[in-house]
Structure formats: C-alpha cells, structure tokens
Design a protein around this motif. Structure first.
Motif, PDB file in Angstrom:
ATOM      1  N   GLU A   1      47.665  38.441  23.435  1.00  0.00           N
ATOM      2  CA  GLU A   1      49.007  38.835  23.013  1.00  0.00           C
ATOM      3  C   GLU A   1      49.137  40.349  22.881  1.00  0.00           C
ATOM      4  OE1 GLU A   1      50.043  36.804  19.441  1.00  0.00           O
ATOM      5  OE2 GLU A   1      50.103  34.821  20.379  1.00  0.00           O
ATOM      6  N   ASP A   2      48.009  41.027  22.676  1.00  0.00           N
ATOM      7  CA  ASP A   2      48.011  42.486  22.570  1.00  0.00           C
ATOM      8  C   ASP A   2      47.950  43.177  23.929  1.00  0.00           C
ATOM      9  OD1 ASP A   2      48.095  42.337  19.796  1.00  0.00           O
ATOM     10  OD2 ASP A   2      45.908  42.277  19.635  1.00  0.00           O
ATOM     11  N   GLY A   3      47.906  42.385  24.995  1.00  0.00           N
ATOM     12  CA  GLY A   3      47.894  42.980  26.326  1.00  0.00           C
ATOM     13  C   GLY A   3      46.537  43.454  26.777  1.00  0.00           C
ATOM     14  N   MET A   4      45.467  42.856  26.257  1.00  0.00           N
ATOM     15  CA  MET A   4      44.110  43.200  26.671  1.00  0.00           C
ATOM     16  C   MET A   4      43.478  41.995  27.376  1.00  0.00           C
ATOM     17  SD  MET A   4      43.699  46.340  25.743  1.00  0.00           S
ATOM     18  CE  MET A   4      41.913  46.580  25.817  1.00  0.00           C
ATOM     19  N   PRO A   5      42.571  42.231  28.327  1.00  0.00           N
ATOM     20  CA  PRO A   5      41.935  41.105  29.026  1.00  0.00           C
ATOM     21  C   PRO A   5      41.191  40.190  28.065  1.00  0.00           C
ATOM     22  CG  PRO A   5      41.524  43.165  30.193  1.00  0.00           C
ATOM     23  CD  PRO A   5      42.150  43.538  28.883  1.00  0.00           C
ATOM     24  N   LYS A   6      41.324  38.886  28.284  1.00  0.00           N
ATOM     25  CA  LYS A   6      40.617  37.913  27.445  1.00  0.00           C
ATOM     26  C   LYS A   6      39.123  37.892  27.744  1.00  0.00           C
ATOM     27  CE  LYS A   6      44.471  34.689  26.725  1.00  0.00           C
ATOM     28  NZ  LYS A   6      44.980  33.325  26.972  1.00  0.00           N
ATOM     29  N   THR A   7      38.772  38.126  28.992  1.00  0.00           N
ATOM     30  CA  THR A   7      37.358  38.132  29.375  1.00  0.00           C
ATOM     31  C   THR A   7      36.712  39.433  28.925  1.00  0.00           C
ATOM     32  OG1 THR A   7      37.887  36.815  31.332  1.00  0.00           O
ATOM     33  CG2 THR A   7      35.736  37.887  31.287  1.00  0.00           C
ATOM     34  N   ALA A   8      35.568  39.327  28.303  1.00  0.00           N
ATOM     35  CA  ALA A   8      34.894  40.502  27.762  1.00  0.00           C
ATOM     36  C   ALA A   8      34.241  41.336  28.864  1.00  0.00           C
ATOM     37  CB  ALA A   8      33.846  40.068  26.739  1.00  0.00           C
ATOM     38  N   PHE A   9      34.068  42.616  28.569  1.00  0.00           N
ATOM     39  CA  PHE A   9      33.296  43.510  29.431  1.00  0.00           C
ATOM     40  C   PHE A   9      31.889  42.921  29.585  1.00  0.00           C
ATOM     41  CE2 PHE A   9      30.356  47.048  29.959  1.00  0.00           C
ATOM     42  CZ  PHE A   9      30.962  47.782  30.965  1.00  0.00           C
ATOM     43  N   PRO A  10      31.260  42.947  30.769  1.00  0.00           N
ATOM     44  CA  PRO A  10      31.636  43.735  31.944  1.00  0.00           C
ATOM     45  C   PRO A  10      32.427  42.982  33.013  1.00  0.00           C
ATOM     46  CG  PRO A  10      29.396  42.947  32.189  1.00  0.00           C
ATOM     47  CD  PRO A  10      29.874  42.419  30.879  1.00  0.00           C
ATOM     48  N   MET A  11      32.946  41.772  32.699  1.00  0.00           N
ATOM     49  CA  MET A  11      33.676  40.998  33.702  1.00  0.00           C
ATOM     50  C   MET A  11      35.177  41.021  33.480  1.00  0.00           C
ATOM     51  SD  MET A  11      31.471  40.091  35.843  1.00  0.00           S
ATOM     52  CE  MET A  11      32.578  39.064  36.814  1.00  0.00           C
ATOM     53  N   SER A  12      35.661  41.926  32.646  1.00  0.00           N
ATOM     54  CA  SER A  12      37.094  41.952  32.331  1.00  0.00           C
ATOM     55  C   SER A  12      37.950  42.436  33.496  1.00  0.00           C
ATOM     56  CB  SER A  12      37.338  42.855  31.122  1.00  0.00           C
ATOM     57  OG  SER A  12      36.818  44.153  31.343  1.00  0.00           O
ATOM     58  N   TRP A  13      37.328  43.010  34.528  1.00  0.00           N
ATOM     59  CA  TRP A  13      38.072  43.582  35.650  1.00  0.00           C
ATOM     60  C   TRP A  13      38.689  42.534  36.573  1.00  0.00           C
ATOM     61  CZ3 TRP A  13      36.217  42.529  40.611  1.00  0.00           C
ATOM     62  CH2 TRP A  13      34.915  42.019  40.664  1.00  0.00           C
ATOM     63  N   LYS A  14      38.196  41.306  36.525  1.00  0.00           N
ATOM     64  CA  LYS A  14      38.670  40.292  37.470  1.00  0.00           C
ATOM     65  C   LYS A  14      39.255  39.089  36.739  1.00  0.00           C
ATOM     66  CE  LYS A  14      37.336  37.677  41.588  1.00  0.00           C
ATOM     67  NZ  LYS A  14      36.269  37.392  42.577  1.00  0.00           N
ATOM     68  N   GLY A  15      40.520  38.766  37.102  1.00  0.00           N
ATOM     69  CA  GLY A  15      41.172  37.599  36.553  1.00  0.00           C
ATOM     70  C   GLY A  15      41.247  36.485  37.576  1.00  0.00           C
ATOM     71  N   GLU A  16      42.292  35.700  37.517  1.00  0.00           N
ATOM     72  CA  GLU A  16      42.468  34.569  38.425  1.00  0.00           C
ATOM     73  C   GLU A  16      43.599  34.837  39.417  1.00  0.00           C
ATOM     74  OE1 GLU A  16      43.248  31.284  35.873  1.00  0.00           O
ATOM     75  OE2 GLU A  16      41.182  31.155  35.121  1.00  0.00           O
ATOM     76  N   ASN A  17      43.557  34.138  40.543  1.00  0.00           N
ATOM     77  CA  ASN A  17      44.634  34.180  41.539  1.00  0.00           C
ATOM     78  C   ASN A  17      44.893  35.577  42.084  1.00  0.00           C
ATOM     79  OD1 ASN A  17      45.181  31.378  41.129  1.00  0.00           O
ATOM     80  ND2 ASN A  17      46.321  31.909  39.277  1.00  0.00           N
ATOM     81  N   GLY A  18      43.823  36.347  42.283  1.00  0.00           N
ATOM     82  CA  GLY A  18      44.001  37.680  42.860  1.00  0.00           C
ATOM     83  C   GLY A  18      44.464  38.738  41.877  1.00  0.00           C
ATOM     84  N   LEU A  19      44.282  38.487  40.571  1.00  0.00           N
ATOM     85  CA  LEU A  19      44.665  39.455  39.539  1.00  0.00           C
ATOM     86  C   LEU A  19      43.454  40.286  39.141  1.00  0.00           C
ATOM     87  CD1 LEU A  19      46.825  40.454  37.462  1.00  0.00           C
ATOM     88  CD2 LEU A  19      45.843  38.778  35.877  1.00  0.00           C
ATOM     89  N   TYR A  20      43.652  41.604  39.050  1.00  0.00           N
ATOM     90  CA  TYR A  20      42.592  42.526  38.636  1.00  0.00           C
ATOM     91  C   TYR A  20      43.128  43.459  37.551  1.00  0.00           C
ATOM     92  CZ  TYR A  20      40.342  41.020  42.965  1.00  0.00           C
ATOM     93  OH  TYR A  20      39.772  40.265  43.960  1.00  0.00           O
ATOM     94  N   THR A  21      42.223  43.953  36.712  1.00  0.00           N
ATOM     95  CA  THR A  21      42.615  44.909  35.682  1.00  0.00           C
ATOM     96  C   THR A  21      41.650  46.089  35.702  1.00  0.00           C
ATOM     97  OG1 THR A  21      41.228  44.050  33.872  1.00  0.00           O
ATOM     98  CG2 THR A  21      43.357  42.969  34.243  1.00  0.00           C
ATOM     99  N   VAL A  22      42.184  47.277  35.446  1.00  0.00           N
ATOM    100  CA  VAL A  22      41.357  48.484  35.380  1.00  0.00           C
ATOM    101  C   VAL A  22      41.938  49.389  34.303  1.00  0.00           C
ATOM    102  CG1 VAL A  22      42.691  49.609  37.219  1.00  0.00           C
ATOM    103  CG2 VAL A  22      40.366  50.385  36.739  1.00  0.00           C
ATOM    104  N   GLY A  23      41.046  50.016  33.543  1.00  0.00           N
ATOM    105  CA  GLY A  23      41.492  50.874  32.455  1.00  0.00           C
ATOM    106  C   GLY A  23      41.590  50.152  31.133  1.00  0.00           C
ATOM    107  N   PHE A  24      40.964  48.972  31.033  1.00  0.00           N
ATOM    108  CA  PHE A  24      41.037  48.178  29.807  1.00  0.00           C
ATOM    109  C   PHE A  24      39.652  47.920  29.209  1.00  0.00           C
ATOM    110  CE2 PHE A  24      44.878  47.198  32.155  1.00  0.00           C
ATOM    111  CZ  PHE A  24      45.859  47.105  31.175  1.00  0.00           C
ATOM    112  N   THR A  25      38.651  48.675  29.600  1.00  0.00           N
ATOM    113  CA  THR A  25      37.287  48.400  29.131  1.00  0.00           C
ATOM    114  C   THR A  25      37.008  48.980  27.759  1.00  0.00           C
ATOM    115  OG1 THR A  25      36.398  50.421  30.105  1.00  0.00           O
ATOM    116  CG2 THR A  25      36.434  48.448  31.504  1.00  0.00           C
TER     117      THR A  25
END
Length: 408
Positions: A343-367
C-alpha cells in the motif's frame, strides 16, 4: 500510431512500443534505458516533467553532495569523470546524468504524466495512459523510485503558524534565513544538512529529533565509512560489523545521546537492511550540535501562531519551519495492477529479487540501497528482457493490432 478509445471511452492516440515502457527519467530510468541500449533493445521512457532527473534539478538544496564516494554512485557502463571530487556536488551529478543520457542517446518523452497503467490479461500487454496517449507493451518498468513525492506530516496547529512552512524539496539555501530562528522537523540526512547550512548562513536552527537515528562519520581514517562496512561484510556477520562501526563512531563523534540524538538499539547496517532507514553521515553537524549552534529538540507537541510547543514543556518562537520529512513512492496513484506492491508503493518481494514482478513488470530504484542498488537492478532488468526479446518480439508483432482492435 492509431487512434483508439481509452478506458473512460475517450479517444486517444495509441502507441505500440516494441520494447519496454519505462516510467520515470531519473537516474533509475536512465540506467535501465542504457542497459537496454547495451543489448540493442528499443524502449520508450515517459517523464512527467520537461527534463531528466527533475528531482535532482528542482527539488534539492544548493549545498547537496553525494553522501557516498562516486564509485558507489555511478550508473552502468559509465564511471564519473576522473577530475570529479570524491563526493560530487549536486551540479556535478546533474552534469554526469546529462552526459550519461547523451552518451546512450536517451531521449525521453517529456510532459507525459502517467495517469494509469494496467495489465490487460486478455491480450497479455501493459496499457499505460498519459494525458493524450495510450502506450502498449509486453513490459513495464516502474522507475519512479521511492522518493517521488514529498511527505508532508500532519502536526497539530501547523495551519496556525504565521511564517513560511516549506519542505526540503523546495529549500535552496540558508541565505534567506540569516539571523532568524528556524525549526527543522526531521533529523535524517536532509534535516541535519539543512541545519548545518542554516548555521553557516548565521541562522539559528532547532532540529526535532523525535525518533532515534544513527549518526556516523562520513569517513574513518581517510576511507569511506560505507566502503569500510561493505569490505568487512565480506568476512564478518552484520551484527559484528555494526559493533565495530559503532565503537569507531563513538571514538570519533562521542556519545551523541548526550546532545539529544539517541541511537536505535539495532545497529546501523542491520537497520538499513531491514527497514531502509539510512544512517546520517556527519559532515560537520555533530560539531555544531556540540557547540550549541544547532539545538536538538525532543519532539513537537503543537505548532502555535509564532512558534512551537515541545514535548519537554518548552515553547519557542520561530521565523520559519522547514519540513525535512522525506519522500514516498507515488506508485499507488497510477499503477492499477499492484499485486507486486504494498500500500506504500514499495515492492512486496524483498531485496535482492525486488526488481522483478509478474507479467513483464519490473521495478528499479526501490531497493533502499541508493544508486548502487539502482545500478545493480538496471543491469539485471536489461539482461532479463534481452533473454525474452526474440520470442516476445515475434508474438508482439503478430498480436500488436489485437488490443487496438479490441479497444475501438
């Protein structure tokens, strides 16, 4: 480019993107764009403002420098110039980013504020809507980062204050506050550095240290404290490294609790890894606190018309209030497919795998690991999309008009 109907039924211009859609042209977005270019992949980068790295250009104070040595802050495939100092200034870093964009021919689409982005399960594409365009791609890279929007706290009575109240995102210099008493709310790196800047412009800053915080020397024995910690972590457990760092910090800075700056029970590195809370790196603040030029207050009870009442019963008058209360992610305001985000807009998956989500979604700058984490994730994203490129490209060319036809 074709016209199609958006989700609200209005007609927009549809743009099929053969590579990823990158949202955000800050350091994170630029790093991903460079990594995609390194693999020969196309992309579109969308930026809500009229320039790259707008946070650094328009929302930072004049005296800001990188907190870590430059080799920990460089983006992929391009080191800082040799003539730059160990800790580049704000303007030097902005210059580096402009050179980076030029070198990799990164040309964002400016003034493209993303209103919504959602994954269309039927077509298996991401649909990103801006003011006047609808972009479609198999991949979406969220590069808006953890510091997209200023955090404005709710403080009792703050609307009654007669003087200026501003967030550090619009603070530039202490030259406007000469001989004035200023309340700084927040004791992180921004709050501490703004207080130091106010001191050096002959203002009288009072900093609110409601929460505990680690203050560490920026350097120990001529070496970066961060660099020393990273080297020790290769051989020693986190808790032991924390103990060593805190012993050295106490020898160099003294007991900061004596001056009102209490340390957390958890060590600085462990706390950073668990919560993302960054220790304050001392560049002169502790000496000013020790001398009484920066006064530390425990907490604000209420803002009054002319100042503030504090938890210890004191009441002071102030000419201005500066909110050094940090930033937050803006992902919840526009990303509709948020299974991978809190809800705070941060990846649910913890570092170091937070960069990759599902269905072609990626995140960067959230580590919560600064530019070093950004660079690492950007390289991984570039490699991962490159591995998928040919099979997804063929599928995309076959189906590129399907979603357009479906929308019209």
């Amino acid at each position: 480019m074709e016209s199609c109907k958006g989700r609200e039924g209005d007609e927009v211009k549809c743009v099929w993107v053969h590579g990823p859609i990158i949202v955000g042209a800050g350091p994170s977005g630029l790093a991903v764009a460079a990594c995609l270019s390194h693999h020969g992949l196309p992309y579109v980068i969308l930026e809500r403002t009229d320039c790259i790295t707008s946070l650094w250009q328009h929302r930072t104070y004049d005296r800001l420098k990188l907190h870590l040595p430059k080799h920990f802050c460089q983006l992929p495939f391009m080191p800082f110039p040799h003539h730059f100092p160990k800790y580049p200034s704000k303007n030097q870093f902005i210059s580096y980013l402009h050179s980076y964009a030029s070198r990799f021919n990164i040309r964002p689409r400016f003034n493209q504020s993303v209103q919504t982005a959602h994954f269309d399960a039927a077509s298996q594409f991401w649909v990103v809507r801006t003011n006047d365009f609808q972009y479609i791609s198999p991949w979406l890279v969220v590069a808006t980062g953890e510091n997209a929007e200023p955090v404005i706290p709710s403080i009792l009575g703050i609307d009654n204050f007669h003087g200026p109240i501003l967030h550090t995102s619009v603070y530039k210099s202490g030259s406007h506050y000469k001989n004035k008493r200023v309340l700084v709310v927040g004791c992180g790196n921004s709050g501490m550095e703004v207080s130091l800047d106010l001191c050096r412009h002959n203002a009288s800053p009072y900093i609110v240290a409601r929460n505990t915080v680690h203050v560490l020397p920026r350097e120990m024995f001529g070496f970066s404290t961060f660099g020393i910690a990273m080297a020790l972590l290769k051989w020693l457990p986190v808790k032991l490294v924390d103990k060593l760092v805190l012993v050295l910090a106490r020898l160099m800075l003294g007991d900061t609790a004596r001056y009102g700056v209490r340390r957390p029970k958890t060590g600085p590195i462990e706390l950073k890894l668990i919560t993302g809370k960054t220790p304050v790196l001392d560049v002169g603040q502790v000496a000013q606190i020790r001398s009484g030029n920066i006064k530390v207050m425990e907490g604000v009870k209420e803002i009054t018309r002319n100042g503030a009442k504090f938890m210890d019963g004191q009441e002071k008058e102030f000419s201005a209030i500066i909110l050094a209360t940090g930033y937050k992610s803006n992902v919840p305001t526009w990303l509709k497919s948020r299974e991978c985000f809190t809800e705070d807009g941060m990846p649910k998956t913890a570092f170091p795998m937070s960069w990759k989500g599902e269905n072609g979604l990626y995140t960067v700058g959230f580590t919560r690991r600064g530019l070093l984490g950004t660079a690492s994730d950007a390289v991984k994203i570039g490699e991962d999309i490159a591995d998928q490129w040919m099979s997804v490209k063929d599928k995309s060319y076959r189906n590129s008009h399907m979603i357009l036809l479906k929308s019209t």
